[in-house]
Design a protein around this motif. Sequence first.
Motif, PDB file in Angstrom:
ATOM      1  N   UNK A 110       0.814  -1.211   0.000  1.00  0.00           N
ATOM      2  CA  UNK A 110       0.000   0.000   0.000  1.00  0.00           C
ATOM      3  C   UNK A 110       0.854   1.270   0.000  1.00  0.00           C
ATOM      4  N   UNK A 111       2.141   1.094  -0.364  1.00  0.00           N
ATOM      5  CA  UNK A 111       3.049   2.251  -0.388  1.00  0.00           C
ATOM      6  C   UNK A 111       3.944   2.203  -1.621  1.00  0.00           C
ATOM      7  N   UNK A 112       3.411   1.745  -2.738  1.00  0.00           N
ATOM      8  CA  UNK A 112       4.192   1.692  -3.976  1.00  0.00           C
ATOM      9  C   UNK A 112       4.438   3.124  -4.444  1.00  0.00           C
ATOM     10  N   UNK A 113       5.684   3.567  -4.388  1.00  0.00           N
ATOM     11  CA  UNK A 113       5.968   4.975  -4.620  1.00  0.00           C
ATOM     12  C   UNK A 113       5.866   5.416  -6.063  1.00  0.00           C
ATOM     13  N   UNK A 114       6.329   4.594  -7.001  1.00  0.00           N
ATOM     14  CA  UNK A 114       6.419   5.042  -8.387  1.00  0.00           C
ATOM     15  C   UNK A 114       5.070   5.378  -9.019  1.00  0.00           C
ATOM     16  N   UNK A 115       4.060   4.518  -8.955  1.00  0.00           N
ATOM     17  CA  UNK A 115       2.812   4.851  -9.650  1.00  0.00           C
ATOM     18  C   UNK A 115       2.098   6.082  -9.103  1.00  0.00           C
ATOM     19  N   UNK A 116       2.056   6.231  -7.783  1.00  0.00           N
ATOM     20  CA  UNK A 116       1.371   7.405  -7.230  1.00  0.00           C
ATOM     21  C   UNK A 116       2.187   8.662  -7.476  1.00  0.00           C
ATOM     22  N   UNK A 117       3.520   8.527  -7.562  1.00  0.00           N
ATOM     23  CA  UNK A 117       4.355   9.685  -7.891  1.00  0.00           C
ATOM     24  C   UNK A 117       4.079  10.173  -9.303  1.00  0.00           C
ATOM     25  N   UNK A 118       3.898   9.243 -10.228  1.00  0.00           N
ATOM     26  CA  UNK A 118       3.580   9.614 -11.610  1.00  0.00           C
ATOM     27  C   UNK A 118       2.284  10.420 -11.658  1.00  0.00           C
ATOM     28  N   UNK A 119       1.282   9.982 -10.905  1.00  0.00           N
ATOM     29  CA  UNK A 119       0.001  10.687 -10.887  1.00  0.00           C
ATOM     30  C   UNK A 119       0.136  12.059 -10.238  1.00  0.00           C
ATOM     31  N   UNK A 120       0.825  12.113  -9.106  1.00  0.00           N
ATOM     32  CA  UNK A 120       0.969  13.374  -8.390  1.00  0.00           C
ATOM     33  C   UNK A 120       1.773  14.387  -9.200  1.00  0.00           C
ATOM     34  N   UNK A 121       2.829  13.937  -9.888  1.00  0.00           N
ATOM     35  CA  UNK A 121       3.624  14.853 -10.688  1.00  0.00           C
ATOM     36  C   UNK A 121       2.784  15.421 -11.825  1.00  0.00           C
ATOM     37  N   UNK A 122       2.012  14.587 -12.507  1.00  0.00           N
ATOM     38  CA  UNK A 122       1.145  15.072 -13.578  1.00  0.00           C
ATOM     39  C   UNK A 122       0.106  16.044 -13.038  1.00  0.00           C
ATOM     40  N   UNK A 141      -7.025   2.012 -12.370  1.00  0.00           N
ATOM     41  CA  UNK A 141      -6.122   2.364 -11.273  1.00  0.00           C
ATOM     42  C   UNK A 141      -5.714   3.829 -11.318  1.00  0.00           C
ATOM     43  N   UNK A 142      -5.262   4.307 -12.495  1.00  0.00           N
ATOM     44  CA  UNK A 142      -4.784   5.681 -12.586  1.00  0.00           C
ATOM     45  C   UNK A 142      -5.901   6.681 -12.309  1.00  0.00           C
ATOM     46  N   UNK A 143      -7.063   6.448 -12.899  1.00  0.00           N
ATOM     47  CA  UNK A 143      -8.171   7.373 -12.708  1.00  0.00           C
ATOM     48  C   UNK A 143      -8.648   7.427 -11.272  1.00  0.00           C
ATOM     49  N   UNK A 144      -8.740   6.268 -10.622  1.00  0.00           N
ATOM     50  CA  UNK A 144      -9.180   6.247  -9.227  1.00  0.00           C
ATOM     51  C   UNK A 144      -8.140   6.891  -8.314  1.00  0.00           C
ATOM     52  N   UNK A 217      -3.105  14.836 -20.450  1.00  0.00           N
ATOM     53  CA  UNK A 217      -3.101  13.484 -21.003  1.00  0.00           C
ATOM     54  C   UNK A 217      -2.166  12.639 -20.142  1.00  0.00           C
ATOM     55  N   UNK A 218      -2.745  11.869 -19.236  1.00  0.00           N
ATOM     56  CA  UNK A 218      -1.972  11.103 -18.263  1.00  0.00           C
ATOM     57  C   UNK A 218      -1.962   9.617 -18.604  1.00  0.00           C
ATOM     58  N   UNK A 219      -2.949   9.139 -19.366  1.00  0.00           N
ATOM     59  CA  UNK A 219      -2.983   7.735 -19.760  1.00  0.00           C
ATOM     60  C   UNK A 219      -1.777   7.355 -20.606  1.00  0.00           C
TER      61      UNK A 219
END
Length: 302
Positions: A110-122, A141-144, A217-219
């Motif tokens: 529940x702390x995978x840094x890379x995917x949530x970082x990609x979303x937060x940076x965008x 996943x990305x949208x939620x 465009x984040x997808x």
Amino acid sequence: MRLSQLVGPRTSKVVELPDPAPAADQVLVEVLACGVCTSDLSAWQDHDSGSPPTRLGHEIAGRIAAVGSDATRWSVGDLVTGLGGEGFASRAVMDAHTVLPIPVGIEPAHALGEPVAVLEEALSRSPITAGSRVAVVGLGFMGLGLVQLAKRHAPGLLVGVDPDPARRGRALSLGADATYGLDDLPADFDVVLEATGVTPGLTTAGSLVRSFGTLNVIGYHHSGDAKMDMNLWYKAVTVVNGFCPDRTRTIAAMATALDLIAQRRFSYAPLVTHRYRLDQVDEAFAAMEAAGPGFVKAVVGA
């Protein structure tokens, strides 16, 4: 160590290898969880069995097992997450400058840094302010994840768009004010966040943004041609490329995102729906490919 590698289309094999030794500026991590990412799906589907094996997995969280001579800020036993590769393994080497501590009390999956970082940076390049009208197109996943991250900016209206009613239900539970299928969509949003990775989703996203609004465009549109509706030109829409090639920016966004996880303002708990062993990597990719109504995110553990 054990490592899963692609040896053919949709076919992975676990092999036994010596433990790698970290270089001076690296750490060796015992992988406790590694997310399965859409960006690796085509490699899994199409790997040529006549080519050398390919090693996937870049969404790593784990425990430090050894540190290089210059990685003095880290100690054996530290729980970390960050940017890495070859993560479908029991151990992986990571750059000591691109890992961050997992928040206390949060399990690694529940702390995978890379995917949530990609979303937060965008999201940091999207002008969402209090009262903004925001739409998220694509509620995988990305949208939620974007729904959760955008909610903290206090938008006046936060809408999710997806043809799948189960995904729309999840978006509502995570803070969306309303959700829609593909019919009778509202329009004139200040910011539209596209998270589908397919041209029809991009078209839908473009139709929702107002004049002088922003489309991010984040997808993952990582192959082929993605057509852009030129009506966006006539509406003077700002189009943001949500991809970030800069590791420094990504790590900064990861620090912000992990702090949100520590504060319980972002949670992977409703997103990680499927878990697999290292010898089940192919099952994990197949579940992501099928994207059934109960699927959001798969995680592989060693």
